[in-house]
Design an enzyme around this catalytic site. Structure first.
Site, mmCIF file in Angstrom:
data_model
loop_
_atom_site.group_PDB
_atom_site.id
_atom_site.type_symbol
_atom_site.label_atom_id
_atom_site.label_comp_id
_atom_site.label_asym_id
_atom_site.label_seq_id
_atom_site.Cartn_x
_atom_site.Cartn_y
_atom_site.Cartn_z
ATOM 1 N N GLU A 91 0.974 -13.105 12.581
ATOM 2 C CA GLU A 91 1.565 -11.909 13.202
ATOM 3 C C GLU A 91 1.495 -10.750 12.201
ATOM 4 O O GLU A 91 1.805 -10.933 11.019
ATOM 5 C CB GLU A 91 3.033 -12.164 13.577
ATOM 6 C CG GLU A 91 3.232 -13.258 14.608
ATOM 7 C CD GLU A 91 2.601 -12.921 15.954
ATOM 8 O OE1 GLU A 91 2.562 -11.723 16.329
ATOM 9 O OE2 GLU A 91 2.156 -13.858 16.639
ATOM 10 N N ASP B 78 0.838 -1.216 0.000
ATOM 11 C CA ASP B 78 0.000 0.000 0.000
ATOM 12 C C ASP B 78 0.870 1.263 0.000
ATOM 13 O O ASP B 78 1.987 1.257 0.521
ATOM 14 C CB ASP B 78 -0.908 -0.027 1.242
ATOM 15 C CG ASP B 78 -2.064 0.955 1.121
ATOM 16 O OD1 ASP B 78 -2.377 1.389 -0.009
ATOM 17 O OD2 ASP B 78 -2.653 1.300 2.170
ATOM 18 N N ASN C 123 -10.993 -2.209 -5.460
ATOM 19 C CA ASN C 123 -10.205 -1.293 -6.292
ATOM 20 C C ASN C 123 -10.865 -0.981 -7.645
ATOM 21 O O ASN C 123 -10.486 -0.020 -8.310
ATOM 22 C CB ASN C 123 -8.777 -1.826 -6.522
ATOM 23 C CG ASN C 123 -7.910 -1.769 -5.277
ATOM 24 O OD1 ASN C 123 -7.053 -2.633 -5.064
ATOM 25 N ND2 ASN C 123 -8.095 -0.769 -4.419
HETATM 26 C C1 IPE Z 1 -5.512 -2.608 -0.264
HETATM 27 O O1 IPE Z 1 -5.121 -1.294 -0.471
HETATM 28 C C2 IPE Z 1 -5.522 -3.351 -1.562
HETATM 29 C C3 IPE Z 1 -4.212 -3.565 -2.166
HETATM 30 C C4 IPE Z 1 -3.063 -3.284 -1.656
HETATM 31 C C5 IPE Z 1 -4.243 -4.193 -3.460
HETATM 32 P P1 IPE Z 1 -6.190 -0.130 -0.630
HETATM 33 O O2 IPE Z 1 -5.420 1.125 -0.782
HETATM 34 O O3 IPE Z 1 -7.143 -0.470 -1.719
HETATM 35 O O4 IPE Z 1 -6.943 -0.193 0.760
HETATM 36 P P2 IPE Z 1 -7.888 0.854 1.483
HETATM 37 O O5 IPE Z 1 -8.992 1.182 0.533
HETATM 38 O O6 IPE Z 1 -7.069 2.061 1.813
HETATM 39 O O7 IPE Z 1 -8.368 0.150 2.710
HETATM 40 C C1 IPE Z 2 -1.484 0.238 -3.377
HETATM 41 O O1 IPE Z 2 -1.238 1.606 -3.393
HETATM 42 C C2 IPE Z 2 -1.713 -0.361 -4.738
HETATM 43 C C3 IPE Z 2 -3.109 -0.757 -5.010
HETATM 44 C C4 IPE Z 2 -4.098 -0.711 -4.177
HETATM 45 C C5 IPE Z 2 -3.399 -1.226 -6.348
HETATM 46 P P1 IPE Z 2 -2.428 2.651 -3.444
HETATM 47 O O2 IPE Z 2 -2.779 2.869 -4.876
HETATM 48 O O3 IPE Z 2 -3.554 2.207 -2.609
HETATM 49 O O4 IPE Z 2 -1.752 3.943 -2.865
HETATM 50 P P2 IPE Z 2 -2.355 4.921 -1.756
HETATM 51 O O5 IPE Z 2 -2.786 4.064 -0.611
HETATM 52 O O6 IPE Z 2 -3.513 5.622 -2.397
HETATM 53 O O7 IPE Z 2 -1.246 5.831 -1.412
HETATM 54 MG MG MG Z 3 -4.009 2.447 -0.660
#
Ligand code: IPE
Ligand code: IPE
Ligand code: MG
Length: 244
Positions: free
Chosen positions: A203, A18, A66
């Site tokens: 964990e 993330d 997503n």
């Molecule tokens: C979780 O990240 C999904 C992936 C890493 C693929 P998100 O960025 O989508 O999660 P939320 O929406 O902040 O919980």
């Molecule tokens: C994780 O990074 C990748 C996916 C969820 C595909 P994010 O795209 O969620 O990046 P942030 O959380 O918005 O910074």
């Molecule tokens: Mg994210």
């Protein structure tokens, strides 16, 4: 000097990758730049995992939630996925990496699905490490589908025959052991519908760093954190370390 106990390496490590978007923003770039930069972190993490003898590495790459993102970001992510799997395939094949996916890959664009299926087929005999990509994945859907699959496929099902073991056998992760360690980057402390069944006793390690900056040293730090935990599984400390 390496601070890890090589005899206590988790068998299965799962990662919620993330923070790509926020990292890109911090660089004054658009979100897709962050996703592209995340591929380097995947490479580095896979390499380190293999080096330390981790047997299963699961990476959460795209959740069912997503799909709610702006279409341009979704399209860019799907293009990146197909590009990455195509360009990395030789390296996966030659480095003993077996690829698997969890999630509903039939819901991905045709070229992505085909690219994944091809890579899974080409790497299926590899024995070094299993890389599991969670794509179009939702833990609640996984559990729901498991219940449906039991009703559809198990003959003469009785109430007593429905056990945690049976449910496990109908999940996307059948034949894959539960992760001992789950890492989430970016400073968010939540699991976002990831492996809800499988992480019952995992964990959790929350790293503050954004995914594109995640490297071998952060991976080592996460395993080190894991190695310092006392895993009690409901028992008390004295049962784990009896004083003799
Ligand atoms: C979780 O990240 C999904 C992936 C890493 C693929 P998100 O960025 O989508 O999660 P939320 O929406 O902040 O919980
Ligand atoms: C994780 O990074 C990748 C996916 C969820 C595909 P994010 O795209 O969620 O990046 P942030 O959380 O918005 O910074
Ligand atoms: Mg994210």
């Amino acid at each position: 000097m390496l601070s890890l106990d090589l005899l206590k390496i988790p068998n299965h490590i799962a990662v919620i990758m993330d923070g790509n978007g926020r990292w890109a923003k911090s660089q004054g770039k658009d979100r897709l730049f962050g996703h592209a930069a995340g591929v380097e972190a995947v490479r580095d993490t896979l390499k380190a995992a293999k080096e330390f003898g981790v047997k299963y590495l699961t990476l959460y790459a795209f959740s069912t939630e997503n799909w709610s993102r702006p279409q341009a970001e979704i399209d860019g992510l799907m293009d990146l996925l197909i590009d990455a799997i195509t360009s990395e395939l030789d390296s996966l094949e030659n480095n003993g990496v077996r690829l698997l996916t969890i999630g509903d890959i039939n819901g991905l664009p045709e070229n992505c699905r085909k690219g994944m299926e091809n890579a899974i087929e080409k790497t299926k005999e590899n024995k070094g490490i299993t890389l599991i990509l969670a794509l179009n994945y939702s833990a609640r859907i996984e559990i729901t589908k498991a219940v449906q699959s039991i009703l559809l496929n198990e003959k003469n099902i009785s109430i007593e025959s429905i056990t945690p073991e049976l449910i496990s056998k109908h999940l996307f992760t059948k034949n894959i052991p539960d992760p001992e360690l789950l890492i989430r980057t970016s400073g968010e402390n939540r699991v976002s519908n990831f492996m809800l069944w499988q992480i019952a006793y995992t964990e959790l390690h929350f790293a503050r760093i954004y995914w594109p900056e995640f490297r071998r040293e952060h991976f080592i730090a996460a395993i080190e954190d894991y190695q310092n935990r006392e895993r009690r599984f409901g028992k008390i400390s004295e049962q784990i370390h009896p004083i003799i």
